[in-house]
Structure formats: structure tokens, C-alpha cells
Write a protein that holds these residues in place. Structure first.
Motif, mmCIF file in Angstrom:
data_model
loop_
_atom_site.group_PDB
_atom_site.id
_atom_site.type_symbol
_atom_site.label_atom_id
_atom_site.label_comp_id
_atom_site.label_asym_id
_atom_site.label_seq_id
_atom_site.Cartn_x
_atom_site.Cartn_y
_atom_site.Cartn_z
ATOM 1 N N ILE A 276 1.347 -1.612 0.139
ATOM 2 C CA ILE A 276 0.106 -0.057 -0.080
ATOM 3 C C ILE A 276 1.336 1.490 0.292
ATOM 4 C CG2 ILE A 276 -1.912 1.147 1.668
ATOM 5 C CD1 ILE A 276 -2.953 -1.675 2.136
ATOM 6 N N ALA A 277 0.724 1.851 -1.114
ATOM 7 C CA ALA A 277 1.138 3.771 -0.909
ATOM 8 C C ALA A 277 1.205 4.701 0.358
ATOM 9 C CB ALA A 277 1.174 3.710 -1.805
ATOM 10 N N ASN A 278 1.531 3.928 1.884
ATOM 11 C CA ASN A 278 1.986 4.788 2.639
ATOM 12 C C ASN A 278 1.806 6.321 2.652
ATOM 13 O OD1 ASN A 278 -0.027 2.678 4.287
ATOM 14 N ND2 ASN A 278 1.977 1.668 4.022
ATOM 15 N N GLU A 279 2.739 6.161 2.478
ATOM 16 C CA GLU A 279 3.368 7.635 2.039
ATOM 17 C C GLU A 279 2.471 9.240 1.084
ATOM 18 O OE1 GLU A 279 4.969 5.345 1.971
ATOM 19 O OE2 GLU A 279 6.028 5.473 3.898
ATOM 20 N N ALA A 280 1.328 8.068 -0.045
ATOM 21 C CA ALA A 280 0.629 8.916 -0.623
ATOM 22 C C ALA A 280 -0.501 9.515 0.272
ATOM 23 C CB ALA A 280 0.882 7.894 -2.033
ATOM 24 N N HIS A 281 -1.173 8.396 0.738
ATOM 25 C CA HIS A 281 -2.279 8.288 1.061
ATOM 26 C C HIS A 281 -2.020 9.496 2.379
ATOM 27 C CE1 HIS A 281 -3.618 3.998 1.086
ATOM 28 N NE2 HIS A 281 -3.468 4.663 -0.840
ATOM 29 N N LEU A 282 -0.706 9.548 2.713
ATOM 30 C CA LEU A 282 -0.370 10.857 3.734
ATOM 31 C C LEU A 282 -0.369 12.249 3.743
ATOM 32 C CD1 LEU A 282 -0.438 11.057 7.538
ATOM 33 C CD2 LEU A 282 2.219 11.020 6.629
ATOM 34 N N GLY A 283 0.313 12.122 2.597
ATOM 35 C CA GLY A 283 1.117 13.081 1.629
ATOM 36 C C GLY A 283 -0.851 13.730 0.872
ATOM 37 N N GLY A 284 -1.549 13.006 0.553
ATOM 38 C CA GLY A 284 -2.838 13.406 -0.091
ATOM 39 C C GLY A 284 -4.187 14.197 0.760
ATOM 40 N N LEU A 285 -3.534 13.313 2.390
ATOM 41 C CA LEU A 285 -4.369 14.036 3.033
ATOM 42 C C LEU A 285 -4.014 15.134 3.208
ATOM 43 C CD1 LEU A 285 -6.606 13.168 5.564
ATOM 44 C CD2 LEU A 285 -5.118 12.363 6.705
ATOM 45 N N LEU A 286 -2.410 15.337 4.216
ATOM 46 C CA LEU A 286 -2.395 16.567 4.736
ATOM 47 C C LEU A 286 -2.199 17.669 3.570
ATOM 48 C CD1 LEU A 286 1.293 15.577 6.181
ATOM 49 C CD2 LEU A 286 -1.161 16.402 7.039
ATOM 50 N N ALA A 287 -2.762 17.271 2.329
ATOM 51 C CA ALA A 287 -2.282 18.205 1.016
ATOM 52 C C ALA A 287 -4.539 18.591 1.749
ATOM 53 C CB ALA A 287 -1.863 18.240 0.007
ATOM 54 N N GLY A 288 -4.791 17.108 1.403
ATOM 55 C CA GLY A 288 -6.475 17.733 1.096
ATOM 56 C C GLY A 288 -7.187 18.349 2.444
ATOM 57 N N LEU A 289 -5.927 18.797 4.627
ATOM 58 C CA LEU A 289 -6.206 19.086 4.977
ATOM 59 C C LEU A 289 -5.588 20.405 4.654
ATOM 60 C CD1 LEU A 289 -5.291 16.551 7.889
ATOM 61 C CD2 LEU A 289 -8.083 17.627 7.133
ATOM 62 N N ALA A 290 -5.330 20.885 4.582
ATOM 63 C CA ALA A 290 -4.094 22.618 4.436
ATOM 64 C C ALA A 290 -5.078 23.095 3.159
ATOM 65 C CB ALA A 290 -2.946 22.433 3.030
ATOM 66 N N LEU A 291 -5.656 22.603 2.376
ATOM 67 C CA LEU A 291 -6.493 23.540 0.874
ATOM 68 C C LEU A 291 -7.928 23.193 1.608
ATOM 69 C CD1 LEU A 291 -5.156 20.901 -2.154
ATOM 70 C CD2 LEU A 291 -5.277 23.738 -1.788
ATOM 71 N N GLY A 292 -8.263 22.423 2.537
ATOM 72 C CA GLY A 292 -9.589 22.931 3.223
ATOM 73 C C GLY A 292 -9.641 24.161 4.161
ATOM 74 N N LEU A 293 -8.676 23.902 3.926
ATOM 75 C CA LEU A 293 -8.686 25.496 5.143
ATOM 76 C C LEU A 293 -8.779 27.087 4.132
ATOM 77 C CD1 LEU A 293 -5.248 24.318 7.562
ATOM 78 C CD2 LEU A 293 -7.998 25.065 8.667
ATOM 79 N N VAL A 294 -8.274 27.290 3.899
ATOM 80 C CA VAL A 294 -7.917 28.193 2.582
ATOM 81 C C VAL A 294 -9.133 28.729 1.080
ATOM 82 C CG1 VAL A 294 -4.806 28.398 3.798
ATOM 83 C CG2 VAL A 294 -5.977 27.120 0.640
ATOM 84 N N LEU A 295 -9.273 26.658 0.851
ATOM 85 C CA LEU A 295 -10.016 27.198 -0.409
ATOM 86 C C LEU A 295 -11.590 27.303 -0.359
ATOM 87 C CD1 LEU A 295 -8.397 24.900 -2.927
ATOM 88 C CD2 LEU A 295 -8.444 26.819 -3.286
ATOM 89 N N PRO A 296 -11.979 27.025 0.476
ATOM 90 C CA PRO A 296 -13.730 26.991 0.473
ATOM 91 C C PRO A 296 -14.736 28.469 0.485
ATOM 92 C CG PRO A 296 -13.508 25.216 1.759
ATOM 93 C CD PRO A 296 -11.765 26.120 1.565
ATOM 94 N N ARG A 297 -15.204 28.686 -0.712
ATOM 95 C CA ARG A 297 -15.785 29.864 -0.736
ATOM 96 C C ARG A 297 -16.323 30.161 0.919
ATOM 97 N NH1 ARG A 297 -18.832 30.567 -4.547
ATOM 98 N NH2 ARG A 297 -17.841 28.618 -5.902
ATOM 99 N N ARG A 298 -16.189 31.791 1.194
ATOM 100 C CA ARG A 298 -17.351 32.010 2.304
ATOM 101 C C ARG A 298 -18.742 32.457 2.397
ATOM 102 N NH1 ARG A 298 -13.803 34.394 5.383
ATOM 103 N NH2 ARG A 298 -11.843 34.807 4.889
ATOM 104 N N THR A 299 -18.871 31.615 0.945
ATOM 105 C CA THR A 299 -20.729 31.595 0.822
ATOM 106 C C THR A 299 -21.216 31.085 0.449
ATOM 107 O OG1 THR A 299 -21.356 33.729 -0.290
ATOM 108 C CG2 THR A 299 -21.119 34.234 1.928
ATOM 109 N N ARG A 300 -22.520 30.237 0.713
ATOM 110 C CA ARG A 300 -22.920 29.912 -0.762
ATOM 111 C C ARG A 300 -23.437 30.054 -1.789
ATOM 112 N NH1 ARG A 300 -27.728 27.216 -2.224
ATOM 113 N NH2 ARG A 300 -28.963 28.589 -0.436
ATOM 114 N N ARG A 301 -22.850 28.669 -3.113
ATOM 115 C CA ARG A 301 -22.867 29.531 -4.835
ATOM 116 C C ARG A 301 -24.036 29.250 -5.228
ATOM 117 N NH1 ARG A 301 -20.009 26.457 -9.047
ATOM 118 N NH2 ARG A 301 -21.097 24.822 -8.102
ATOM 119 N N VAL A 302 -24.447 30.487 -5.025
ATOM 120 C CA VAL A 302 -25.872 30.808 -6.020
ATOM 121 C C VAL A 302 -26.544 30.352 -7.173
ATOM 122 C CG1 VAL A 302 -28.432 32.373 -6.364
ATOM 123 C CG2 VAL A 302 -26.357 32.840 -4.456
ATOM 124 N N THR A 303 -27.666 29.351 -7.220
ATOM 125 C CA THR A 303 -27.286 28.500 -8.655
ATOM 126 C C THR A 303 -28.360 28.866 -9.336
ATOM 127 O OG1 THR A 303 -26.630 26.513 -7.549
ATOM 128 C CG2 THR A 303 -28.449 26.537 -9.544
#
Length: 304
Positions: A276-303
Motif C-alpha cells: 500500500i502506498a502509505n506515504e501517498a495516502h498521508l501526503g494526499g490527506l495533509l494536502a487536502g486538510l491544508a486546502l480545506g483551510l484556504v480554498l472553500p468559498r465563504r458563502t454558498r454559491r447561488v445556483t
């Protein structure tokens, strides 16, 4: 999920929920607690009734929901019996088309992985790996490889930084990874938009592949690093921006962390999980957590 309606707390939502599930309309109803408002004197507080919030996976289903509520107000059955199976079948087809229009990148990534696996079966693993592995390599006999340094990739074959994510070691490996992408990656694209989802996929894929390469591995592949990234992203976004509509149970995150740690121990081989590519899993998880802190929009997109 998209918040589309606010209903009184006293409203009996059970018939509506039953009708929505019968019509295969993905939804969730949450209870919003009322906040007491202070009186002018500041000594008394007046409590106001809370509300129920209706969330839909597909906001374009809102007209059907409103039609149900109108029929309920007239004392009629919520479901339109005269529509018959043909209408339901048409609605299902339209719903699938709507999902594809809302999340085209999710479908595109999944399709690219499926096509890559087909080429692996048609041309052989080695032929595809020579084109998509993180660094070029040559086979020496049938058991050993002679990999090039990473500088070769960085000097022009830049696609190799991400392309291992497309390769999978069997159909079950592919299906398992696509399932996680569908459940969580689709949320990111639907809620935060295509460009944010694309950033998560590209950056977390590169981070996961470089983390695995740092251990000396060359022949690895799969979407699992990106899967851990989208799980981490949704987990953070659901808690920092709850009004956006992200859905993820804390227990699932705990399970994934236990799985991540388990795979790093000898027990994983003992129970037959294999390499199993454990380091890939860990690297992906850390990247996702970091991006989750900065990327999400502040308000819901109006469809529209």
C-alpha cells in the motif's frame, strides 16, 4: 448539498421526507435552533421558534419539492400518481444528466482512470507504466527496473508528477477509489466550483506522488492519495463553513485515520492488504486538510 427552503419547526416533515425518498430526490432536513433575543431592558429574553432547513443534493429538483408542498397544502397526496413510471424514468434520466452537468470534472477524472486501466489490460502494465510513472524507467530483465532521476521529469515530462494517479492495479482497486471520489470529490465540485476541485485534484495528486517517490518507490499508482485529499478537504470545510452544505460524519474520518495507521503496520500484510502506498495516502490527506483551510468559498454559491 444545497439549502433551498426554510420550514417552521412545527411543520410535520415526515410525509415530505417519505415522498422525496420515493422519488429518489437526495435530501437532508436539519433543525436550526432559535437564538433568544434580548429585550430592550436587557433583563428578559424572548424565545422564538426554530426552523427546519431543507437541503437538496440537486437544487434543480426544487420545483418538484414546491409542487409537493402545494399539493400537501391542498390536502392532496404529495406524489403525483398520474405521472406514472414514464415520468419517474424521465426524471431519473434528467437527474443523471443534471449531475453530469454539475460535476463534469468528477466524471472526467473517473473516465480517464477507466480508460487508463483499459489500456493497462490491452497493452500490458509495463507499457503504460513507462509512459505514466513518476519518472521514466527501463526494464532490466523481467524483475528489475532502472529509473531515471526526478530531474528528467522536471525538465520536460511534467505530466508524470500527476499521471500515476490514473493507474490502478485491478478493477477492485479502481472501483474502490472511484467510489470515494464520487462521494466526496463531487461535493467539492458541486459546492465550491470546478476550478477549486481541479486545484484539489492536481495539487493533492502531485503532493501524494512526490511523498511516495520520496520513499524510493517508482512503480506506484492510484487515486487513493487524491481520495484522502478530498476526504480531508470536506472534513475541514464541513466544520469551518457549515452553511455551504458539506456532509461528512466525524466517525468516517476516524475510520480513515485508523485505516491509514493500520496500513503502516505489519498487520496490513498479515491480513492480506498487500503493498500500500502509505506515504501517498498521508501526503494526499495533509494536502487536502491544508486546502480545506484556504480554498472553500465563504458563502454558498447561488445556483440559477
Amino acid at each position: 448539498m444545497f439549502k433551498v427552503l426554510t420550514l417552521p419547526e412545527s411543520f410535520d416533515s415526515r410525509p415530505l421526507r417519505e415522498a422525496l425518498w420515493a422519488e429518489k430526490i437526495g435530501h437532508q432536513i436539519t433543525l436550526s435552533q432559535a437564538r433568544p433575543t434580548e429585550a430592550a431592558s436587557g433583563d428578559d429574553a424572548e424565545s422564538h421558534e426554530g426552523s427546519q432547513e431543507l437541503w437538496l443534493a440537486d437544487p434543480e429538483q426544487l420545483p418538484r419539492v414546491i409542487a409537493m408542498l402545494e399539493r400537501q397544502s391542498r390536502g392532496e397526496p404529495l406524489r403525483d400518481a398520474s405521472a406514472g413510471t414514464t415520468t419517474r424514468g424521465t426524471a431519473s434520466s434528467q437527474s443523471l444528466i443534471t449531475l453530469m452537468r454539475q460535476t463534469p470534472l468528477t466524471w472526467l477524472v473517473g473516465l480517464a482512470c477507466c480508460i487508463t486501466v483499459l489500456f493497462q489490460y490491452a497493452l500490458g502494465q509495463a507499457a503504460v507504466f513507462e509512459w505514466l510513472a513518476i519518472v521514466p524507467f527501463e526494464l532490466v530483465g523481467s524483475q528489475h527496473i532502472a529509473p531515471e532521476p526526478l530531474s528528467v521529469t522536471l525538465s520536460g515530462e511534467w505530466w508524470r508528477l500527476w499521471s500515476p494517479s490514473l493507474m490502478h492495479f485491478g478493477v477492485l482497486h479502481l472501483v474502490f477509489n472511484l467510489l470515494w471520489l464520487w462521494v466526496f470529490g463531487r461535493q467539492i465540485e458541486a459546492i465550491d466550483g470546478g476550478w477549486r476541485f481541479a486545484l484539489v485534484v492536481v495539487l493533492s495528486g502531485v503532493a501524494a506522488n512526490l511523498a511516495q517517490y520520496a520513499t524510493g518507490s517508482v512503480l506506484f499508482g492510484g487515486l487513493s492519495g487524491i481520495d484522502f485529499a478530498v476526504i480531508g478537504y470536506v472534513f475541514i470545510a464541513a466544520r469551518r463553513r457549515p452553511t455551504l452544505g458539506y456532509q461528512m460524519q466525524r466517525s468516517l474520518m476516524i475510520f480513515m485515520l485508523i485505516y491509514l495507521v493500520l496500513c503502516m503496520t505489519p498487520l496490513s500484510s498479515a491480513i492480506g492488504l498487500g503493498a500500500i502506498a502509505n506515504e501517498a495516502h498521508l501526503g494526499g490527506l495533509l494536502a487536502g486538510l491544508a486546502l480545506g483551510l484556504v480554498l472553500p468559498r465563504r458563502t454558498r454559491r447561488v445556483t440559477p
